[in-house]
Design a protein around this motif. Structure first.
Motif, PDB file in Angstrom:
ATOM      1  N   ILE A   4      25.446  63.590   2.238  1.00 15.81           N
ATOM      2  CA  ILE A   4      24.053  63.987   2.472  1.00 15.81           C
ATOM      3  C   ILE A   4      23.172  63.588   1.281  1.00 15.81           C
ATOM      4  CG2 ILE A   4      22.505  65.952   2.835  1.00 15.81           C
ATOM      5  CD1 ILE A   4      24.780  67.328   4.348  1.00 15.81           C
ATOM      6  N   TYR A   5      23.672  63.804   0.055  1.00 17.91           N
ATOM      7  CA  TYR A   5      22.881  63.424  -1.123  1.00 17.91           C
ATOM      8  C   TYR A   5      22.616  61.912  -1.134  1.00 17.91           C
ATOM      9  CZ  TYR A   5      22.776  67.845  -3.673  1.00 17.91           C
ATOM     10  OH  TYR A   5      22.506  69.126  -4.069  1.00 17.91           O
ATOM     11  N   ILE A   6      23.629  61.121  -0.757  1.00 19.23           N
ATOM     12  CA  ILE A   6      23.448  59.668  -0.777  1.00 19.23           C
ATOM     13  C   ILE A   6      22.374  59.258   0.239  1.00 19.23           C
ATOM     14  CG2 ILE A   6      24.574  57.459  -0.269  1.00 19.23           C
ATOM     15  CD1 ILE A   6      27.138  58.656  -1.422  1.00 19.23           C
ATOM     16  N   ILE A   7      22.431  59.880   1.425  1.00 20.20           N
ATOM     17  CA  ILE A   7      21.431  59.544   2.447  1.00 20.20           C
ATOM     18  C   ILE A   7      20.031  59.907   1.947  1.00 20.20           C
ATOM     19  CG2 ILE A   7      20.617  60.089   4.771  1.00 20.20           C
ATOM     20  CD1 ILE A   7      23.589  60.539   5.526  1.00 20.20           C
ATOM     21  N   VAL A   8      19.894  61.113   1.389  1.00 25.28           N
ATOM     22  CA  VAL A   8      18.592  61.535   0.868  1.00 25.28           C
ATOM     23  C   VAL A   8      18.100  60.545  -0.169  1.00 25.28           C
ATOM     24  CG1 VAL A   8      17.433  63.290  -0.536  1.00 25.28           C
ATOM     25  CG2 VAL A   8      18.936  63.974   1.327  1.00 25.28           C
ATOM     26  N   ASN A  20      13.569  54.409  -0.741  1.00 28.93           N
ATOM     27  CA  ASN A  20      12.882  53.413   0.080  1.00 28.93           C
ATOM     28  C   ASN A  20      11.463  53.834   0.434  1.00 28.93           C
ATOM     29  OD1 ASN A  20      14.714  51.167   0.387  1.00 28.93           O
ATOM     30  ND2 ASN A  20      16.071  52.679   1.301  1.00 28.93           N
ATOM     31  N   LEU A  21      11.292  55.130   0.675  1.00 30.56           N
ATOM     32  CA  LEU A  21       9.963  55.658   0.979  1.00 30.56           C
ATOM     33  C   LEU A  21       9.007  55.414  -0.187  1.00 30.56           C
ATOM     34  CD1 LEU A  21       9.424  57.259   3.616  1.00 30.56           C
ATOM     35  CD2 LEU A  21       9.230  59.294   2.199  1.00 30.56           C
ATOM     36  N   LEU A  22       9.497  55.701  -1.405  1.00 33.55           N
ATOM     37  CA  LEU A  22       8.649  55.547  -2.579  1.00 33.55           C
ATOM     38  C   LEU A  22       8.403  54.075  -2.881  1.00 33.55           C
ATOM     39  CD1 LEU A  22       9.951  58.469  -4.802  1.00 33.55           C
ATOM     40  CD2 LEU A  22       7.741  58.282  -3.662  1.00 33.55           C
ATOM     41  N   ARG A  23       9.384  53.218  -2.608  1.00 28.43           N
ATOM     42  CA  ARG A  23       9.183  51.782  -2.809  1.00 28.43           C
ATOM     43  C   ARG A  23       8.101  51.261  -1.879  1.00 28.43           C
ATOM     44  NH1 ARG A  23      14.995  49.673  -3.572  1.00 28.43           N
ATOM     45  NH2 ARG A  23      15.244  50.335  -5.722  1.00 28.43           N
ATOM     46  N   TRP A  24       8.167  51.757  -0.648  1.00 29.68           N
ATOM     47  CA  TRP A  24       7.170  51.338   0.341  1.00 29.68           C
ATOM     48  C   TRP A  24       5.782  51.794  -0.124  1.00 29.68           C
ATOM     49  CZ3 TRP A  24       4.122  54.734   3.221  1.00 29.68           C
ATOM     50  CH2 TRP A  24       3.319  54.120   4.187  1.00 29.68           C
ATOM     51  N   LEU A  25       5.716  53.028  -0.635  1.00 33.27           N
ATOM     52  CA  LEU A  25       4.450  53.559  -1.145  1.00 33.27           C
ATOM     53  C   LEU A  25       3.947  52.708  -2.305  1.00 33.27           C
ATOM     54  CD1 LEU A  25       2.481  56.020  -0.932  1.00 33.27           C
ATOM     55  CD2 LEU A  25       3.793  57.057  -2.771  1.00 33.27           C
ATOM     56  N   GLU A  26       4.881  52.341  -3.184  1.00 30.50           N
ATOM     57  CA  GLU A  26       4.551  51.543  -4.352  1.00 30.50           C
ATOM     58  C   GLU A  26       3.935  50.205  -3.925  1.00 30.50           C
ATOM     59  OE1 GLU A  26       7.248  49.389  -7.686  1.00 30.50           O
ATOM     60  OE2 GLU A  26       8.010  51.245  -6.851  1.00 30.50           O
ATOM     61  N   PRO A  59       7.681  53.090 -10.564  1.00 31.63           N
ATOM     62  CA  PRO A  59       9.162  53.024 -10.608  1.00 31.63           C
ATOM     63  C   PRO A  59       9.796  54.151 -11.425  1.00 31.63           C
ATOM     64  CG  PRO A  59       8.205  50.855 -10.927  1.00 31.63           C
ATOM     65  CD  PRO A  59       7.069  51.826 -10.971  1.00 31.63           C
ATOM     66  N   PRO A  60       9.333  54.424 -12.659  1.00 31.81           N
ATOM     67  CA  PRO A  60       9.952  55.562 -13.361  1.00 31.81           C
ATOM     68  C   PRO A  60       9.702  56.897 -12.639  1.00 31.81           C
ATOM     69  CG  PRO A  60       8.227  54.569 -14.717  1.00 31.81           C
ATOM     70  CD  PRO A  60       8.459  53.657 -13.568  1.00 31.81           C
ATOM     71  N   LEU A  61       8.568  57.056 -11.987  1.00 31.27           N
ATOM     72  CA  LEU A  61       8.329  58.301 -11.254  1.00 31.27           C
ATOM     73  C   LEU A  61       9.281  58.424 -10.064  1.00 31.27           C
ATOM     74  CD1 LEU A  61       4.487  59.015 -11.188  1.00 31.27           C
ATOM     75  CD2 LEU A  61       6.268  59.990 -12.635  1.00 31.27           C
ATOM     76  N   THR A  62       9.636  57.283  -9.472  1.00 35.39           N
ATOM     77  CA  THR A  62      10.618  57.319  -8.384  1.00 35.39           C
ATOM     78  C   THR A  62      11.941  57.879  -8.885  1.00 35.39           C
ATOM     79  OG1 THR A  62       9.594  55.398  -7.366  1.00 35.39           O
ATOM     80  CG2 THR A  62      11.837  55.907  -6.684  1.00 35.39           C
TER      81      THR A  62
END
Lengths: 229, 299, 252
Positions: free
Chosen positions: C217-221, C227-233, C169-172
């Motif tokens: 664009i920043y908000i979408i990124v 979400n990608l990192l949460r899924w990885l987590e 989480p902190p790395l995210t």
């Protein structure tokens, strides 16, 4: 760039500190106070049982945290006069100076970060204390103001101060608006005299001394508070 | 008698804010007691910091005459003057959003910009050229094909450069600098081969550099750039005061002396004289003040 | 409000005569993400090494690691980028310095930006890695030793796999910070997303359209990456082990 000329620093010390550093420190202090006050309000809104209040605060904090500070600085520098006109009902954008605009920008931006700290601080206070407050006949504001917030604030002082050191470093970004903060002053002298190496090394050294010194103070404070608790 | 004095009183009451009423800018200046001037960091000799970090220059002197006219118009002899630094990129939005009332620097007056802001009477006419190191042997635009060049963000020069690069298929890599001093530094330190800017600013930068003999300004001029002070658009009341003050100054004998002070005599920070005599076009434009954005007027 | 809105500007041809303004912004986003990716790799590798070193019992290595973290944490990122861009090439031998300065754009600003961002973020990653390792029960290290593992093996097979899961989480949020921080590189000439919005504003005078587009664009990124990192987590989580709660215990 030829030989070094560290005399350029000595010649511009007065300007660097009396104008540049004074601007940086005043901006840091005002934005920290404003940011903590507004951040605490945001934290209280997020924890409130009114859904729309909590949603609004969450939305604001998430928005501020997803865009870069530089973009926020540009946004506010150009937008604040229009918001001012809208608020006061004036036909034309109202005048907001560079300094006032910077204070507003950093207050609004850092509030999002301070609010996360204060939220954790408020949540660290046992619920029983809130109930005790209500049992004593205090209302929400009295319970918050006299029971919860003083303790939350006290517990969070080290983290709030650490965030303020980050704020101190972040203020250097007003450089992009050509405002004369410490880095702005250094870069103006550097470019005028073509002495980039000397001036930027000196700026780095000054920022390091101030930030590192403050972080040592925070560490000592942390130990003190820990003992009292 | 009583009626009359009331009428006089009423007239005086109405007359005082009347100027302010039809000019939002003058009203703002009156209410705040301050006129805010936008200035540049390094537009020598128009608007820049001297060796004591004070804002000085030819455009600043002209604007001080305008400030005197505003003081007289508002009958506020103690009107304060605040200086707000701007860059080529921030100056237009800051006029539009009311952060500054008057921009005194090196801003080209053209028709596109007149959609956003107003310009007062032209006080200088310059041309877009490049500066390069003599050692890099650049003789014409063609020699810059495929090279790295630089210009300042938000200027007409970088706009021209970007368009020309695409149109003529030059393949130049264009760097963007925050201000003129930074852009010149790119050439001085070898990051870019040439810096495209208004020639008068290039002469000033070269003259004040560490080794003026190392640089040359290109002989070809790519455009005509008339400079004027910027002010908010659609504010006839304010424009009348500003245009009136500048026209009066330009056509007075004091103007020749003012020009000499900044272009023919030693100027801060280093006390170097630029030695740029007044061009025939400028003489003509100053004698018949104009705020036209059409380059043909200045040929 | 006296402002002439013109959203159509995004689909008009930009100053380069080929692409639309919206494509210019997306091009800027590409550089934002690429710079963040390169700096992220440096930060993760260097930050892990320094973080690990700070939990060993080699006194001078610990000191060196601490010094690195303090140095890079207490100088503003903008100043660090100026040092890499303006100062370092002048301090190097002349030929080498000139070679660096004459790298064609965008590499001339991209390389210093990635080095600066990478080293700055490494200090923050190092702090997380150290906290993650120190949050593990002491028994884990002892168990490694009892099994006859060397110190390196204990780290490789016992401590780091758990520590990295804990600090996901902190790395995210560090990843998000890194993406946002690439905007600071516009001051040394990298035309990333914020700079592209700036340049659009300068040429079209449509300030708020340019900044709104960049903000969206920043908000979408932000949403995609988080979400990608949460899924990885989630997909690397060790069943039955509640990781994140353990952080904080080993702080001071």
């Amino acid at each position: 760039m030829g030989s070094f000329d560290f005399d350029v620093i000595a010649r511009s010390l007065g300007y660097l500190f009396r104008e540049g550093m004074v601007f940086t420190l005043t901006l840091t202090a005002l934005a920290a106070v404003g940011g903590i006050v507004f951040g605490t309000l945001l934290a209280m809104m997020r924890l409130s049982s009114f859904k729309w209040l909590s949603l609004a605060a969450t939305g604001y904090v998430n928005l501020m945290r997803s865009i870069p500070l530089l973009l926020v600085i540009f946004w506010f520098y150009f937008l604040v006069p229009y918001i001012g006109a809208w608020l006061t009902g004036a036909a034309r954008p109202i005048h907001v100076g560079a300094f006032a605009s910077s204070v507003i920008t950093f207050t609004m931006f850092e509030a999002a970060y301070y609010s996360e700290i204060m939220r954790a601080g408020i949540q660290s206070i046992p619920r029983g204390q809130v109930w005790a407050g209500y049992a004593l006949g205090l209302n929400y504001w009295q319970t918050m103001g006299t029971v919860v917030l003083p303790q939350a604030f006290r517990n969070m002082i080290p983290i709030l101060l650490t965030q303020t050191i980050i704020l101190f470093q972040d203020t250097s970004l007003v450089y992009v608006l050509s405002i004369t903060d410490f880095l702005g002053a250094a870069s103006k002298v550097a470019q005028r005299d073509s002495r980039l190496v000397e001036m930027y090394l000196f700026a780095a050294l000054v920022y390091f001394i101030v930030s590192f010194g403050l972080s040592l103070l925070v560490k000592r404070l942390q130990q003190k508070i820990a003992i009292v608790r | 008698m009583r009626k009359l004095s009331l009428a006089v009183l009423a007239a005086a009451f109405v007359a005082a804010p009347a100027i302010a009423q039809d000019s939002p800018t003058l009203k703002k200046i009156k209410d705040s007691g301050t006129v805010t001037i936008g200035h540049r960091d390094s537009s020598l000799p128009f608007s820049y910091y001297d060796d004591k970090q004070q804002v000085v220059g030819y455009a600043i002197d002209i604007c001080m005459h305008v400030v005197d006219a505003i003081k007289a118009e508002l009958k506020m002899p103690n009107l304060k003057v605040a200086f707000n630094p701007v860059t080529s990129a921030t100056r237009i939005p800051l006029i539009a959003n009311g952060t500054i009332d008057l921009e005194c620097g090196s801003t080209t007056n053209n028709v596109a910009r007149q959609q956003q802001v107003g310009f007062t009477n032209t006080y200088f006419v310059t041309a877009n050229r490049y500066v390069a190191k003599k050692s890099s042997n650049i003789k014409s635009l063609a020699d810059l094909k495929g090279k790295t060049v630089v210009s300042t963000a938000g200027t007409t020069n970088i706009k021209w450069l970007t368009e020309e690069n695409a149109k003529a298929n030059m393949g130049m890599s264009i760097l963007t600098a925050k201000d003129h001093a930074e852009a010149f530094l790119m050439v001085e330190t070898g990051r870019a081969v040439a810096f495209f800017m208004d020639d008068i600013l290039l002469y000033g930068l070269v003259a004040n550099s560490k080794a003026p003999g190392d640089f040359m300004v290109g002989s070809e001029a790519y455009s005509v750039e008339p400079y004027g002070a910027m002010m908010p658009r659609d504010d006839a009341g304010f424009r009348k005061v500003v245009d009136g003050a500048t026209a009066k100054l330009y056509t007075s004998p004091a103007m020749a002396a003012l020009y000499d002070k900044w272009f023919n005599k030693p100027v801060p920070p280093k006390g170097i004289a630029l030695m740029v005599p007044m061009s025939p076009q400028l003489k003509r434009v100053l004698a018949n003040p104009t705020s036209s954005g059409d380059p043909a007027v200045y040929q | 409000m006296k402002y002439n809105w013109n959203w159509g500007i995004l689909w008009q041809t930009s100053i380069d005569g080929q692409n639309t303004w919206i494509m210019m912004l997306i091009h800027g986003l590409g550089w934002t993400l690429f710079a963040a990716l390169c700096a992220g790799v440096i930060a993760l590798l260097l930050g892990s090494v320094i973080g690990v070193v700070r939990t060993t019992d080699h006194k001078w290595l610990v000191r060196l690691g601490n010094a690195y973290v303090e140095l890079f944490r207490n100088i503003p990122l903008l100043v660090q980028l100026f040092l890499w861009f303006f100062v370092i090439p002048e301090l190097l031998p002349k030929a080498f310095g000139s070679a660096i300065k004459q790298m064609p754009p965008p590499w001339g600003s991209f390389v210093p930006a990635v080095i600066g961002l990478g080293l700055f973020t490494a200090a923050r990653v190092a702090e997380q890695v150290r906290a993650g390792i120190q949050s593990l029960p002491r028994g884990q290290r002892m168990a490694g030793t009892a099994l006859g593992l060397t110190q390196a093996q204990t780290y490789r097979h016992v401590l780091l796999p758990m520590a990295f899961r804990i600090i996901m989480p902190p790395l995210t949020s560090e990843t998000m910070n890194l993406i946002k921080n690439t905007s600071v590189a516009l001051t040394i000439g990298l035309v990333e997303l914020t700079a592209a919005a700036r340049s659009m504003q300068e040429f079209t005078f449509q300030v708020f359209e340019a900044f709104t587009a960049a903000t969206v664009i920043y908000i979408i990124v932000n949403l995609v990456v988080v979400n990608l990192l949460r899924w990885l987590e989630k997909s690397v989580a060790v069943p039955g082990f509640i990781g994140p709660a353990a952080v904080g215990g080993g702080g001071h």
